[in-house]
Design a protein around this motif. Structure first.
Motif, PDB file in Angstrom:
ATOM      1  N   THR A 119       0.379  -1.199   0.121  1.00  0.00           N
ATOM      2  CA  THR A 119      -0.007  -0.466   0.348  1.00  0.00           C
ATOM      3  C   THR A 119       1.637   1.201   0.162  1.00  0.00           C
ATOM      4  OG1 THR A 119      -0.144  -0.088   2.307  1.00  0.00           O
ATOM      5  CG2 THR A 119      -1.855  -1.220   1.255  1.00  0.00           C
TER       6      THR A 119
ATOM      7  N   ARG B 210      -7.258   3.285  -7.416  1.00  0.00           N
ATOM      8  CA  ARG B 210      -6.585   1.661  -8.137  1.00  0.00           C
ATOM      9  C   ARG B 210      -6.735   2.885  -9.757  1.00  0.00           C
ATOM     10  NH1 ARG B 210      -9.989  -1.301  -5.026  1.00  0.00           N
ATOM     11  NH2 ARG B 210     -11.464  -1.511  -6.383  1.00  0.00           N
ATOM     12  N   ARG B 211      -7.776   3.182 -10.119  1.00  0.00           N
ATOM     13  CA  ARG B 211      -7.042   4.181 -11.621  1.00  0.00           C
ATOM     14  C   ARG B 211      -6.256   4.449 -11.605  1.00  0.00           C
ATOM     15  NH1 ARG B 211     -10.069   4.920 -16.731  1.00  0.00           N
ATOM     16  NH2 ARG B 211      -8.990   7.010 -17.211  1.00  0.00           N
TER      17      ARG B 211
ATOM     18  N   ILE C 237      -0.350  -4.085  -8.264  1.00  0.00           N
ATOM     19  CA  ILE C 237      -1.242  -3.733  -9.234  1.00  0.00           C
ATOM     20  C   ILE C 237       0.073  -3.433 -10.508  1.00  0.00           C
ATOM     21  CG2 ILE C 237      -1.665  -1.785 -10.755  1.00  0.00           C
ATOM     22  CD1 ILE C 237      -3.341  -0.986  -8.689  1.00  0.00           C
TER      23      ILE C 237
ATOM     24  N   ALA D 121      -9.967  -1.218 -12.379  1.00  0.00           N
ATOM     25  CA  ALA D 121     -10.178  -1.224 -11.098  1.00  0.00           C
ATOM     26  C   ALA D 121     -11.152  -1.690 -10.431  1.00  0.00           C
ATOM     27  CB  ALA D 121      -9.971   0.544 -11.191  1.00  0.00           C
TER      28      ALA D 121
ATOM     29  N   SER E 243      -4.110  -3.974  -3.911  1.00  0.00           N
ATOM     30  CA  SER E 243      -3.064  -3.509  -3.644  1.00  0.00           C
ATOM     31  C   SER E 243      -1.815  -2.668  -4.810  1.00  0.00           C
ATOM     32  CB  SER E 243      -2.388  -3.583  -2.675  1.00  0.00           C
ATOM     33  OG  SER E 243      -0.988  -4.074  -2.671  1.00  0.00           O
ATOM     34  N   GLY E 244      -1.279  -1.708  -4.287  1.00  0.00           N
ATOM     35  CA  GLY E 244      -0.531  -1.011  -5.684  1.00  0.00           C
ATOM     36  C   GLY E 244       0.683  -1.358  -5.631  1.00  0.00           C
TER      37      GLY E 244
ATOM     38  N   TYR F 120      -2.868   2.385 -12.083  1.00  0.00           N
ATOM     39  CA  TYR F 120      -2.695   2.313 -13.049  1.00  0.00           C
ATOM     40  C   TYR F 120      -1.934   2.914 -14.556  1.00  0.00           C
ATOM     41  CZ  TYR F 120      -5.014  -2.818 -12.948  1.00  0.00           C
ATOM     42  OH  TYR F 120      -5.400  -3.720 -12.183  1.00  0.00           O
TER      43      TYR F 120
END
Length: 641
Positions: free
Chosen positions: A429, A550-551, A584, A574, A580-581, A554
């Motif tokens: 995170t 989350r978008r 991703i 997303a 989590s980051g 990305y």
């Protein structure tokens, strides 16, 4: 209330120099010296300052060792009712770093209440000193002391040094208010430098700094037969920061203001110490032929005319004979003479001697890894509540002087207070990235604790390693980062081993008194010791990002150069996959691998991202599966055929 020394620079200041006592001096000797200093200051009539040099020596590698008490500690022993402004000297070349010197200045202003300083550098082409240069130190002190109108900043001047006029001008431009000199035996070299300095300042429209002159009562340091008649000794410390002299012998042309505008007031320094003369101005280093060692008054060796004739001197470094040289001190000669008198044969040490083996308990590797920050606050995507906690921490760190000095928080918090942060949240995170972003925003390195080297099987060694971690980070001005902090800050109790409880006690004690920045990151905040609640200043939660975040992640993690096919929709990814980051990032890399398996010319499609996200979700399920849960199947074995 004593008059600030800076206010006296416009006239003709008179300064008395007192060499602090030896670090090995007894409490009685220190108290006697304090009484003598107070009596001397009280009976002097008119005195503008009390100069306190820092006396230290170097080994051949340039590592210093202090011979005498720290000037700041001696100021405290003298008391605040002395009636004269103390001037503290510091050899900035031996500071661990620029940030360490900045903290030294902050402590000197706030804790010790000092307002006058003399900063000294190092001049050795073979040695690279860790501390800042004199010019850098001047600028640091001026920036920290902003708002203090009574701060006086001084440096030293050596008239026979090459390009000395250029040095004086540069130091003046860097904020120097006054200069002190070493022992001067002749007026002309100093007068030549000062005349050129005044003309250079006038040409550049620069206000010249006050120059405090120090003259010995003799024509050279070899004429020390006069010293006993003065009733006190003369000391020439090897640090180059300050020297002891007497007022006699001052040339008339250096008593008044020069025609070029440079002020030449007198720096009279009466030495009140048990130190005897050193040989920095006498080139007597090694004897050829034994000289009779008749003790002089107060101990030491006599170096009158009859002794001088029996000494033939040559410096082993510069090769000078009977000339000015600062490589060997009088104490070195004393030790050699005592060894020769005892019948000891003295040889020069071989340069290629075998290095001693390290101690068994010493850590082979550093207990903290130095990491240069790679991220800034603009590089990370965080929730608003998380970002707010980090910005609160940065606000205090950037305006700490304002809070503690001008707003009076120092009166409430008596000790120097650091800042402790706790980052708690699921893996991936952004806790480590946020720690690096804080270090980057403050312009400081980051020390990441190495737990494998922190713990030691020997009793007491782990505690020493913990102290070393905090001290190294403080000296370097670094942000101390405990990643996976639950590994060492676990909750104490009867179920834990005694040494684990002891280690946690040491960690908590170090955090309690640490004036720097500590960041703890953990995924298991609930297992950490409850005593951290009081010691943590700011606790920041790092939750799993929601769909809008989350978008953004990305969009931030997919490079602009990546060949994306039409139809890639980050909103769908997303919304559908709760990741989590860090996960991703794994999805982006796996999508690129899926595309490369089809060929380098293929673009990254939405299907590649979907397969990568599904694979990442399965990985999380795989890690939560207990593969030992099922009992092994039992079968009855038949007989042999």
């Amino acid at each position: 209330m004593r008059r600030p020394f800076r206010a006296s620079l416009a006239s003709t200041p008179l300064v008395l120099e007192i060499v602090p006592p030896s670090r090995r001096a007894s409490e009685k000797a220190v108290s006697n010296l304090v009484d003598r200093v107070r009596d001397a200051v009280g009976s002097s009539g008119r005195l503008d300052g009390l100069n306190l040099p820092q006396v230290l020596e170097e080994n051949h590698q340039g590592q210093p060792f202090l011979r005498n008490m720290d000037p700041r500690d001696f100021v405290q022993r003298l008391g605040g009712d002395l009636g004269v402004d103390p001037i503290v000297n510091d050899v900035v070349a031996h500071m661990p770093s620029g940030p360490a010197f900045r903290r030294w200045v902050e402590e000197s202003l706030d804790r010790f209440g000092l307002r006058s300083f003399v900063l000294v550098g190092g001049t050795n082409s073979r040695i690279r000193y860790p501390g800042p240069s004199v010019l850098e130190a001047n600028r640091i002190l001026r920036s920290v002391a902003e708002g203090h109108e009574d701060v006086a900043l001084g440096n030293i001047t050596i008239p026979d040094r090459e390009n000395e006029v250029d040095r004086l001008v540069e130091k003046t431009q860097a904020g120097c208010d006054f200069f002190t000199t070493q022992v001067l035996f002749a007026a002309e070299p100093m007068a030549t430098v000062l005349r050129a300095y005044g003309k250079r300042c006038a040409a550049q429209g620069l206000k010249p700094a006050t120059v405090l002159l120090s003259f010995a009562p003799v024509s050279d340091f070899g004429s020390d037969a006069l010293v006993p008649s003065l009733g006190r000794g003369f000391a020439v410390p090897t640090s180059g920061s300050a020297r002891s002299e007497h007022r006699r012998g001052l040339s008339p042309q250096l008593r008044s203001r020069g025609a070029d505008g440079a002020r030449f007031p007198l720096l009279a320094r009466g030495e009140i110490s048990a130190c005897r003369p050193c040989l920095n101005r006498m080139a007597r280093f090694f004897a050829r032929g034994r000289a009779p060692s008749s003790p002089a008054r107060g101990g030491g060796i006599r170096t009158g005319k009859e002794d001088r004739d029996q000494w033939i001197v040559k410096c082993p470094k510069c090769g000078r004979i009977r000339e000015s040289c600062r490589h060997v001190s009088r104490d070195d000669v004393r030790r050699i003479v005592r060894l020769l008198d005892a019948g000891v044969e003295v040889y020069q040490a071989d340069d290629d001697h075998e290095a001693p083996e390290p101690h068994l308990h010493e850590p082979v590797r550093p207990v903290a890894q130095v990491v240069q920050p790679r991220y800034k606050m603009a590089d990370i995507v965080l929730a608003d509540q998380t970002k707010e906690g980090i910005l609160d921490a940065l606000a205090e760190l950037r305006h700490k002087g304002l809070m503690y000095r001008r707003w009076g928080l120092k009166k409430v918090v008596k000790k120097t207070k650091g800042l402790s942060l706790l980052f708690a949240g699921p893996p991936g995170t952004g806790k480590t990235m946020a720690a690096e972003a804080i270090s980057s925003e403050l312009g400081r390195p980051m020390h990441v604790v190495n737990y494998a080297q922190l713990e030691n099987m020997w009793v007491g060694e782990t505690e020493k390693n913990i102290e070393q971690v905090f001290k190294a980070a403080l000296d370097a001005g670094a942000v101390l980062f405990f990643d996976e902090a639950d590994a060492v800050f676990q909750r104490r109790g009867v179920m834990a081993t005694p040494w684990m409880n002891r280690d946690v006690n040491v960690l908590l004690s170090q955090m309690e008194n640490y004036p720097g920045i500590v960041i703890l990151a953990t995924n298991l905040a609930r297992v950490m010791d409850r005593a951290l609640d009081r010691r943590i200043d700011i606790a920041v939660e790092f939750p799993l990002p929601d769909a809008p975040l989350r978008r953004k992640i990305y969009e931030r993690l997919v490079p602009d150069e990546a060949p994306l096919a039409k139809g890639v929709d980050f909103d769908v990814l997303a919304t559908k996959y709760l990741l989590s980051g860090g996960s991703i990032l794994n999805v982006v890399r796996q999508a690129m691998r899926n595309s490369l398996r089809r060929g380098k010319r293929h673009r990254i499609t939405m299907e590649d991202f979907t397969k990568a996200a599904e694979r990442e979700m399965k990985k999380a399920a795989l890690l939560s599966t207990d593969h030992l849960q099922e009992a092994p199947r039992r079968e009855r074995l038949g007989g042999y055929a």
